[in-house]
Motif scaffolding. Structure first.
Motif, PDB file in Angstrom:
ATOM      1  N   ALA A 194       0.833  -1.211   0.000  1.00  0.00           N
ATOM      2  CA  ALA A 194       0.000   0.000   0.000  1.00  0.00           C
ATOM      3  C   ALA A 194       0.866   1.257   0.000  1.00  0.00           C
ATOM      4  N   GLY A 195       0.497   2.224  -0.840  1.00  0.00           N
ATOM      5  CA  GLY A 195       1.263   3.465  -0.905  1.00  0.00           C
ATOM      6  C   GLY A 195       0.555   4.510  -1.746  1.00  0.00           C
ATOM      7  N   VAL A 196       0.956   5.769  -1.578  1.00  0.00           N
ATOM      8  CA  VAL A 196       0.402   6.884  -2.344  1.00  0.00           C
ATOM      9  C   VAL A 196       1.540   7.752  -2.867  1.00  0.00           C
ATOM     10  N   SER A 197       1.244   8.597  -3.875  1.00  0.00           N
ATOM     11  CA  SER A 197       2.293   9.442  -4.451  1.00  0.00           C
ATOM     12  C   SER A 197       2.010  10.932  -4.351  1.00  0.00           C
ATOM     13  N   VAL A 198       0.821  11.332  -4.001  1.00  0.00           N
ATOM     14  CA  VAL A 198       0.518  12.762  -3.865  1.00  0.00           C
ATOM     15  C   VAL A 198       0.248  13.056  -2.393  1.00  0.00           C
ATOM     16  N   PRO A 199       0.566  14.280  -1.902  1.00  0.00           N
ATOM     17  CA  PRO A 199       0.930  15.475  -2.648  1.00  0.00           C
ATOM     18  C   PRO A 199       2.371  15.456  -3.155  1.00  0.00           C
ATOM     19  N   SER A 200       2.567  16.090  -4.330  1.00  0.00           N
ATOM     20  CA  SER A 200       3.913  16.230  -4.880  1.00  0.00           C
ATOM     21  C   SER A 200       4.076  17.661  -5.367  1.00  0.00           C
ATOM     22  N   GLY A 201       5.287  18.149  -5.332  1.00  0.00           N
ATOM     23  CA  GLY A 201       5.523  19.528  -5.756  1.00  0.00           C
ATOM     24  C   GLY A 201       6.821  20.032  -5.169  1.00  0.00           C
ATOM     25  N   GLN A 202       7.077  21.307  -5.347  1.00  0.00           N
ATOM     26  CA  GLN A 202       8.273  21.910  -4.777  1.00  0.00           C
ATOM     27  C   GLN A 202       8.189  21.898  -3.247  1.00  0.00           C
ATOM     28  N   CYS A 203       9.328  21.718  -2.598  1.00  0.00           N
ATOM     29  CA  CYS A 203       9.338  21.606  -1.129  1.00  0.00           C
ATOM     30  C   CYS A 203       8.716  22.832  -0.457  1.00  0.00           C
ATOM     31  N   ASP A 204       8.996  24.021  -1.018  1.00  0.00           N
ATOM     32  CA  ASP A 204       8.486  25.235  -0.363  1.00  0.00           C
ATOM     33  C   ASP A 204       7.030  25.528  -0.701  1.00  0.00           C
ATOM     34  N   TRP A 205       6.382  24.648  -1.475  1.00  0.00           N
ATOM     35  CA  TRP A 205       4.946  24.769  -1.727  1.00  0.00           C
ATOM     36  C   TRP A 205       4.134  24.021  -0.669  1.00  0.00           C
ATOM     37  N   LEU A 206       4.800  23.203   0.110  1.00  0.00           N
ATOM     38  CA  LEU A 206       4.112  22.254   0.985  1.00  0.00           C
ATOM     39  C   LEU A 206       4.156  22.676   2.449  1.00  0.00           C
ATOM     40  N   THR A 207       3.241  22.104   3.225  1.00  0.00           N
ATOM     41  CA  THR A 207       3.218  22.301   4.666  1.00  0.00           C
ATOM     42  C   THR A 207       3.648  21.000   5.338  1.00  0.00           C
ATOM     43  N   ILE A 208       3.889  21.058   6.612  1.00  0.00           N
ATOM     44  CA  ILE A 208       4.267  19.851   7.344  1.00  0.00           C
ATOM     45  C   ILE A 208       3.139  18.825   7.320  1.00  0.00           C
ATOM     46  N   ASP A 209       1.882  19.305   7.242  1.00  0.00           N
ATOM     47  CA  ASP A 209       0.753  18.379   7.159  1.00  0.00           C
ATOM     48  C   ASP A 209       0.758  17.604   5.852  1.00  0.00           C
TER      49      ASP A 209
ATOM     50  N   GLU B 123      12.462  -2.109  -5.330  1.00  0.00           N
ATOM     51  CA  GLU B 123      12.663  -0.714  -5.727  1.00  0.00           C
ATOM     52  C   GLU B 123      12.333  -0.536  -7.209  1.00  0.00           C
ATOM     53  N   PRO B 124      11.052  -0.468  -7.568  1.00  0.00           N
ATOM     54  CA  PRO B 124      10.701  -0.352  -8.991  1.00  0.00           C
ATOM     55  C   PRO B 124      11.117   0.992  -9.580  1.00  0.00           C
ATOM     56  N   GLY B 125      11.347   0.970 -10.898  1.00  0.00           N
ATOM     57  CA  GLY B 125      11.519   2.211 -11.637  1.00  0.00           C
ATOM     58  C   GLY B 125      10.149   2.776 -11.983  1.00  0.00           C
ATOM     59  N   PHE B 126      10.034   3.429 -13.140  1.00  0.00           N
ATOM     60  CA  PHE B 126       8.766   4.027 -13.566  1.00  0.00           C
ATOM     61  C   PHE B 126       7.861   2.955 -14.182  1.00  0.00           C
ATOM     62  N   PHE B 127       6.719   2.721 -13.553  1.00  0.00           N
ATOM     63  CA  PHE B 127       5.711   1.823 -14.108  1.00  0.00           C
ATOM     64  C   PHE B 127       4.369   2.542 -14.137  1.00  0.00           C
ATOM     65  N   LYS B 128       3.524   2.131 -15.057  1.00  0.00           N
ATOM     66  CA  LYS B 128       2.262   2.831 -15.311  1.00  0.00           C
ATOM     67  C   LYS B 128       1.219   2.469 -14.257  1.00  0.00           C
ATOM     68  N   THR B 129       1.193   3.220 -13.180  1.00  0.00           N
ATOM     69  CA  THR B 129       0.199   3.064 -12.118  1.00  0.00           C
ATOM     70  C   THR B 129      -0.298   4.456 -11.734  1.00  0.00           C
ATOM     71  N   ASN B 130      -1.192   4.500 -10.743  1.00  0.00           N
ATOM     72  CA  ASN B 130      -1.674   5.796 -10.259  1.00  0.00           C
ATOM     73  C   ASN B 130      -0.538   6.641  -9.687  1.00  0.00           C
ATOM     74  N   VAL B 131       0.506   5.979  -9.209  1.00  0.00           N
ATOM     75  CA  VAL B 131       1.632   6.697  -8.611  1.00  0.00           C
ATOM     76  C   VAL B 131       2.369   7.538  -9.659  1.00  0.00           C
ATOM     77  N   THR B 132       2.391   7.067 -10.920  1.00  0.00           N
ATOM     78  CA  THR B 132       3.123   7.775 -11.969  1.00  0.00           C
ATOM     79  C   THR B 132       2.194   8.404 -13.012  1.00  0.00           C
ATOM     80  N   ASP B 133       0.897   8.435 -12.753  1.00  0.00           N
ATOM     81  CA  ASP B 133      -0.063   9.006 -13.699  1.00  0.00           C
ATOM     82  C   ASP B 133       0.153  10.521 -13.781  1.00  0.00           C
ATOM     83  N   THR B 134       0.603  11.001 -14.944  1.00  0.00           N
ATOM     84  CA  THR B 134       0.941  12.426 -15.065  1.00  0.00           C
ATOM     85  C   THR B 134      -0.274  13.323 -14.898  1.00  0.00           C
TER      86      THR B 134
END
Length: 319
Positions: A113-128, A205-216
Protein backbone atom coordinates in the motif's frame (compact mmCIF):
# COMPACT_ATOMS: atom_id res chain seq x y z
CA UNK A 1 43.18 -10.31 -15.47
CA UNK A 2 40.16 -8.63 -17.07
CA UNK A 3 39.01 -11.90 -18.66
CA UNK A 4 39.52 -13.68 -15.34
CA UNK A 5 37.27 -11.16 -13.55
CA UNK A 6 34.65 -11.40 -16.31
CA UNK A 7 34.71 -15.18 -15.93
CA UNK A 8 34.17 -14.92 -12.18
CA UNK A 9 31.28 -12.53 -12.75
CA UNK A 10 29.62 -14.90 -15.22
CA UNK A 11 30.06 -17.82 -12.80
CA UNK A 12 28.53 -15.75 -10.00
CA UNK A 13 25.42 -14.90 -12.05
CA UNK A 14 25.00 -18.50 -13.21
CA UNK A 15 25.29 -19.68 -9.60
CA UNK A 16 22.78 -17.05 -8.43
CA UNK A 17 20.36 -17.89 -11.23
CA UNK A 18 20.49 -21.59 -10.36
CA UNK A 19 20.16 -20.91 -6.63
CA UNK A 20 17.11 -18.71 -7.15
CA UNK A 21 15.20 -21.36 -9.13
CA UNK A 22 14.10 -23.42 -6.11
CA UNK A 23 10.72 -22.52 -4.60
CA UNK A 24 9.28 -23.23 -1.16
CA UNK A 25 7.22 -26.42 -0.73
CA UNK A 26 3.72 -26.82 0.74
CA UNK A 27 2.39 -23.51 -0.59
CA UNK A 28 -1.17 -24.52 0.30
CA UNK A 29 -0.32 -24.16 3.99
CA UNK A 30 1.51 -20.85 3.69
CA UNK A 31 -0.39 -17.62 4.38
CA UNK A 32 0.66 -14.37 2.69
CA UNK A 33 -0.70 -10.98 3.82
CA UNK A 34 -0.71 -8.35 1.04
CA UNK A 35 -1.70 -4.72 1.60
CA UNK A 36 -3.06 -2.30 -1.01
CA UNK A 37 -4.88 -4.86 -3.18
CA UNK A 38 -7.57 -2.59 -4.64
CA UNK A 39 -5.56 -2.03 -7.84
CA UNK A 40 -2.09 -1.98 -9.37
CA UNK A 41 0.73 -4.18 -8.11
CA UNK A 42 -1.12 -5.41 -5.02
CA UNK A 43 -4.16 -6.54 -6.97
CA UNK A 44 -2.05 -8.43 -9.51
CA UNK A 45 0.13 -9.94 -6.80
CA UNK A 46 -2.85 -11.27 -4.84
CA UNK A 47 -4.16 -12.97 -8.00
CA UNK A 48 -0.71 -14.33 -8.92
CA UNK A 49 -0.01 -15.79 -5.48
CA UNK A 50 -3.50 -17.30 -5.38
CA UNK A 51 -2.85 -18.97 -8.75
CA UNK A 52 0.43 -20.37 -7.36
CA UNK A 53 -1.44 -22.08 -4.52
CA UNK A 54 -0.65 -19.75 -1.58
CA UNK A 55 -3.31 -18.81 0.95
CA UNK A 56 -3.57 -15.09 0.32
CA UNK A 57 -4.95 -12.58 2.81
CA UNK A 58 -5.59 -9.53 0.62
CA UNK A 59 -6.31 -6.24 2.34
CA UNK A 60 -8.24 -3.56 0.47
CA UNK A 61 -9.29 -0.03 1.33
CA UNK A 62 -12.63 -0.33 -0.49
CA UNK A 63 -15.45 -2.86 -0.52
CA UNK A 64 -15.35 -2.76 -4.31
CA UNK A 65 -11.73 -3.94 -4.26
CA UNK A 66 -12.58 -6.83 -1.93
CA UNK A 67 -15.56 -7.89 -4.04
CA UNK A 68 -13.59 -7.85 -7.30
CA UNK A 69 -10.82 -10.01 -5.83
CA UNK A 70 -13.23 -12.56 -4.37
CA UNK A 71 -14.88 -12.96 -7.76
CA UNK A 72 -11.62 -13.44 -9.66
CA UNK A 73 -9.75 -15.73 -7.23
CA UNK A 74 -10.15 -19.13 -5.61
CA UNK A 75 -11.72 -19.75 -2.22
CA UNK A 76 -8.21 -19.94 -0.74
CA UNK A 77 -8.06 -16.13 -0.89
CA UNK A 78 -9.44 -14.09 2.00
CA UNK A 79 -10.11 -10.35 1.85
CA UNK A 80 -10.28 -7.84 4.66
CA UNK A 81 -10.62 -4.09 5.04
CA UNK A 82 -7.50 -2.17 6.01
CA UNK A 83 -6.66 1.49 6.48
CA UNK A 84 -2.91 1.61 7.08
CA UNK A 85 -3.27 5.09 8.63
CA UNK A 86 -5.47 3.74 11.41
CA UNK A 87 -4.00 1.72 14.29
CA UNK A 88 -7.37 0.21 15.23
CA UNK A 89 -7.81 -1.02 11.65
CA UNK A 90 -4.27 -2.45 11.61
CA UNK A 91 -4.71 -4.22 14.95
CA UNK A 92 -8.12 -5.60 13.98
CA UNK A 93 -6.64 -7.03 10.78
CA UNK A 94 -3.72 -8.54 12.73
CA UNK A 95 -6.13 -10.23 15.16
CA UNK A 96 -8.11 -11.74 12.28
CA UNK A 97 -4.90 -13.00 10.68
CA UNK A 98 -3.67 -14.51 13.95
CA UNK A 99 -6.92 -16.41 14.35
CA UNK A 100 -6.76 -17.63 10.76
CA UNK A 101 -3.12 -18.80 10.58
CA UNK A 102 -3.09 -20.51 13.97
CA UNK A 103 0.12 -22.30 14.91
CA UNK A 104 1.46 -22.17 11.35
CA UNK A 105 2.35 -18.52 11.66
CA UNK A 106 2.37 -16.05 8.77
CA UNK A 107 4.68 -16.90 5.88
CA UNK A 108 4.95 -13.36 4.48
CA UNK A 109 3.67 -9.82 4.63
CA UNK A 110 3.98 -7.68 1.49
CA UNK A 111 3.72 -3.99 2.36
CA UNK A 112 2.42 -2.80 -0.98
CA UNK A 113 0.00 0.00 0.00
CA UNK A 114 1.26 3.47 -0.91
CA UNK A 115 0.40 6.88 -2.34
CA UNK A 116 2.29 9.44 -4.45
CA UNK A 117 0.52 12.76 -3.86
CA UNK A 118 0.93 15.47 -2.65
CA UNK A 119 3.91 16.23 -4.88
CA UNK A 120 5.52 19.53 -5.76
CA UNK A 121 8.27 21.91 -4.78
CA UNK A 122 9.34 21.61 -1.13
CA UNK A 123 8.49 25.24 -0.36
CA UNK A 124 4.95 24.77 -1.73
CA UNK A 125 4.11 22.25 0.99
CA UNK A 126 3.22 22.30 4.67
CA UNK A 127 4.27 19.85 7.34
CA UNK A 128 0.75 18.38 7.16
CA UNK A 129 1.36 17.53 3.49
CA UNK A 130 4.45 15.58 4.56
CA UNK A 131 2.65 13.88 7.44
CA UNK A 132 -0.26 12.74 5.26
CA UNK A 133 2.05 10.80 2.94
CA UNK A 134 4.38 9.53 5.65
CA UNK A 135 1.33 8.13 7.48
CA UNK A 136 0.72 5.78 4.54
CA UNK A 137 4.12 5.18 2.95
CA UNK A 138 6.21 4.91 6.11
CA UNK A 139 4.26 4.73 9.37
CA UNK A 140 1.75 2.37 7.75
CA UNK A 141 4.54 0.05 6.57
CA UNK A 142 6.13 -0.04 10.02
CA UNK A 143 2.83 -0.45 11.88
CA UNK A 144 1.58 -3.28 9.66
CA UNK A 145 4.93 -5.07 9.91
CA UNK A 146 5.11 -4.84 13.70
CA UNK A 147 1.49 -5.98 14.04
CA UNK A 148 2.26 -9.36 12.43
CA UNK A 149 5.98 -9.74 13.11
CA UNK A 150 5.52 -12.34 15.91
CA UNK A 151 3.53 -14.49 13.45
CA UNK A 152 6.26 -14.15 10.80
CA UNK A 153 8.95 -15.11 13.33
CA UNK A 154 6.93 -18.19 14.21
CA UNK A 155 6.88 -19.26 10.54
CA UNK A 156 10.47 -18.12 9.90
CA UNK A 157 8.92 -16.26 7.01
CA UNK A 158 9.65 -12.95 5.34
CA UNK A 159 8.79 -9.26 5.17
CA UNK A 160 8.62 -7.67 1.71
CA UNK A 161 8.62 -3.86 1.60
CA UNK A 162 7.75 -1.87 -1.51
CA UNK A 163 10.12 1.04 -1.79
CA UNK A 164 11.04 2.78 -5.05
CA UNK A 165 14.08 3.68 -7.05
CA UNK A 166 13.36 7.10 -5.56
CA UNK A 167 14.36 5.63 -2.22
CA UNK A 168 17.88 5.67 -3.67
CA UNK A 169 17.87 9.07 -5.42
CA UNK A 170 15.55 12.08 -5.12
CA UNK A 171 14.81 13.74 -8.49
CA UNK A 172 11.78 15.63 -7.21
CA UNK A 173 10.62 17.61 -4.20
CA UNK A 174 7.97 16.72 -1.67
CA UNK A 175 7.46 13.84 0.73
CA UNK A 176 7.42 10.88 -1.70
CA UNK A 177 11.19 10.43 -1.89
CA UNK A 178 11.48 11.18 1.84
CA UNK A 179 9.05 8.36 2.63
CA UNK A 180 10.82 5.88 0.35
CA UNK A 181 14.30 6.70 1.70
CA UNK A 182 12.88 6.01 5.16
CA UNK A 183 11.37 2.69 4.04
CA UNK A 184 14.84 1.69 2.86
CA UNK A 185 16.27 2.49 6.29
CA UNK A 186 13.55 0.55 8.09
CA UNK A 187 14.04 -2.41 5.77
CA UNK A 188 17.82 -2.49 6.22
CA UNK A 189 17.63 -2.30 10.01
CA UNK A 190 14.85 -4.89 10.22
CA UNK A 191 16.77 -7.28 7.94
CA UNK A 192 19.75 -7.25 10.31
CA UNK A 193 17.58 -7.52 13.45
CA UNK A 194 15.55 -10.46 12.13
CA UNK A 195 18.44 -12.50 10.73
CA UNK A 196 18.89 -14.34 14.04
CA UNK A 197 15.26 -15.51 13.86
CA UNK A 198 15.49 -16.89 10.33
CA UNK A 199 13.25 -14.13 8.96
CA UNK A 200 14.14 -12.72 5.53
CA UNK A 201 13.49 -9.03 4.84
CA UNK A 202 13.33 -7.91 1.21
CA UNK A 203 13.17 -4.50 -0.46
CA UNK A 204 11.68 -3.92 -3.91
CA UNK A 205 12.66 -0.71 -5.73
CA UNK A 206 10.70 -0.35 -8.99
CA UNK A 207 11.52 2.21 -11.64
CA UNK A 208 8.77 4.03 -13.57
CA UNK A 209 5.71 1.82 -14.11
CA UNK A 210 2.26 2.83 -15.31
CA UNK A 211 0.20 3.06 -12.12
CA UNK A 212 -1.67 5.80 -10.26
CA UNK A 213 1.63 6.70 -8.61
CA UNK A 214 3.12 7.78 -11.97
CA UNK A 215 -0.06 9.01 -13.70
CA UNK A 216 0.94 12.43 -15.07
CA UNK A 217 -2.66 13.66 -15.13
CA UNK A 218 -3.09 12.93 -11.42
CA UNK A 219 0.30 14.43 -10.62
CA UNK A 220 -0.37 17.61 -12.60
CA UNK A 221 -3.81 18.06 -11.05
CA UNK A 222 -2.08 17.90 -7.69
CA UNK A 223 0.55 20.46 -8.80
CA UNK A 224 -2.23 22.78 -9.97
CA UNK A 225 -4.12 22.38 -6.68
CA UNK A 226 -0.99 23.22 -4.71
CA UNK A 227 -0.28 26.21 -6.96
CA UNK A 228 -3.79 27.58 -6.46
CA UNK A 229 -3.22 27.64 -2.68
CA UNK A 230 0.14 29.44 -2.80
CA UNK A 231 0.47 33.02 -1.55
CA UNK A 232 0.91 35.60 -4.31
CA UNK A 233 4.48 36.37 -3.21
CA UNK A 234 5.55 32.76 -3.77
CA UNK A 235 3.76 32.60 -7.14
CA UNK A 236 5.72 35.67 -8.25
CA UNK A 237 9.00 33.94 -7.34
CA UNK A 238 8.16 31.04 -9.67
CA UNK A 239 6.35 33.01 -12.38
CA UNK A 240 2.79 32.81 -13.72
CA UNK A 241 3.78 30.37 -16.47
CA UNK A 242 5.69 27.98 -14.20
CA UNK A 243 2.92 25.35 -13.96
CA UNK A 244 2.32 25.32 -17.72
CA UNK A 245 6.06 24.82 -18.31
CA UNK A 246 6.15 21.96 -15.81
CA UNK A 247 3.11 20.47 -17.55
CA UNK A 248 4.91 20.55 -20.89
CA UNK A 249 8.06 18.95 -19.47
CA UNK A 250 6.01 16.23 -17.78
CA UNK A 251 4.31 15.40 -21.08
CA UNK A 252 7.54 15.44 -23.09
CA UNK A 253 9.85 13.71 -20.61
CA UNK A 254 7.62 11.44 -18.56
CA UNK A 255 4.41 10.90 -20.51
CA UNK A 256 5.82 7.88 -22.39
CA UNK A 257 8.38 6.82 -19.80
CA UNK A 258 6.34 4.54 -17.49
CA UNK A 259 6.48 0.84 -18.34
CA UNK A 260 3.00 -0.66 -18.80
CA UNK A 261 4.13 -4.21 -17.98
CA UNK A 262 3.30 -4.34 -14.26
CA UNK A 263 4.17 -8.04 -14.15
CA UNK A 264 7.87 -7.11 -14.16
CA UNK A 265 7.31 -5.82 -10.63
CA UNK A 266 4.79 -8.47 -9.60
CA UNK A 267 7.19 -11.22 -10.69
CA UNK A 268 9.79 -9.80 -8.30
CA UNK A 269 7.22 -9.65 -5.52
CA UNK A 270 6.13 -13.22 -6.21
CA UNK A 271 9.74 -14.45 -6.28
CA UNK A 272 10.47 -12.72 -2.96
CA UNK A 273 7.58 -14.69 -1.42
CA UNK A 274 8.02 -18.06 -3.12
CA UNK A 275 11.78 -18.49 -3.60
CA UNK A 276 13.78 -20.51 -1.08
CA UNK A 277 16.58 -17.96 -1.54
CA UNK A 278 15.06 -14.56 -2.40
CA UNK A 279 17.26 -11.57 -3.12
CA UNK A 280 17.66 -8.86 -0.52
CA UNK A 281 16.82 -6.25 -3.16
CA UNK A 282 15.00 -6.22 -6.48
CA UNK A 283 15.06 -3.30 -8.94
CA UNK A 284 12.51 -4.08 -11.67
CA UNK A 285 12.52 -1.91 -14.77
CA UNK A 286 15.30 -1.15 -17.26
CA UNK A 287 15.26 2.53 -16.28
CA UNK A 288 16.00 1.51 -12.69
CA UNK A 289 18.86 -0.80 -13.68
CA UNK A 290 20.46 1.30 -16.41
CA UNK A 291 19.84 4.89 -15.28
CA UNK A 292 18.53 5.53 -11.77
CA UNK A 293 20.68 3.04 -9.86
CA UNK A 294 23.94 4.03 -11.60
CA UNK A 295 22.99 7.69 -11.11
CA UNK A 296 22.50 7.12 -7.39
CA UNK A 297 26.14 5.99 -7.08
CA UNK A 298 27.57 8.97 -8.92
CA UNK A 299 29.03 12.03 -7.15
CA UNK A 300 26.32 14.52 -6.20
CA UNK A 301 27.77 17.13 -8.55
CA UNK A 302 27.17 14.76 -11.48
CA UNK A 303 23.68 13.60 -10.48
CA UNK A 304 22.62 17.17 -9.65
CA UNK A 305 23.76 18.38 -13.06
CA UNK A 306 21.89 15.63 -14.92
CA UNK A 307 18.71 16.15 -12.91
CA UNK A 308 18.75 19.95 -13.11
CA UNK A 309 19.83 20.55 -16.69
CA UNK A 310 16.29 20.17 -18.12
CA UNK A 311 14.40 21.30 -15.01
CA UNK A 312 11.99 24.24 -15.24
CA UNK A 313 13.58 27.23 -13.53
CA UNK A 314 11.61 29.72 -11.40
CA UNK A 315 11.25 33.23 -12.76
CA UNK A 316 13.43 34.63 -9.96
CA UNK A 317 16.04 31.91 -10.08
CA UNK A 318 19.56 33.05 -9.16
CA UNK A 319 21.88 32.73 -12.19
Amino acid sequence: MFLYLCGLLVLYYVYRWFKELSTVPDKGNKYVYVTGCDSGFGNLLAKTLDSKGFRVIASCYTEKGEEELRKSCSDRLTTLHLDVRNNDSINKAAALIKAKVGDKGLWAVVNNAGVSVPSGQCDWLTIDDYKSMLDVNLTGVIAVTLSVLPLIKKAQGRVVNMSSIFGRIAPTGGPYCVSKYAVEGFTDSLRLNMDAFGVKVICIEPGFFKTNVTDTEILMRNVQNLWDKLPQELKEEYGDDYVSKVNKVMDEKFGKLPDADLMKVVSCQEHSVSAVHPRKRYSPGWDAKLFWLPLSYMPSCVSDYLLLKDAVKPAKAVN
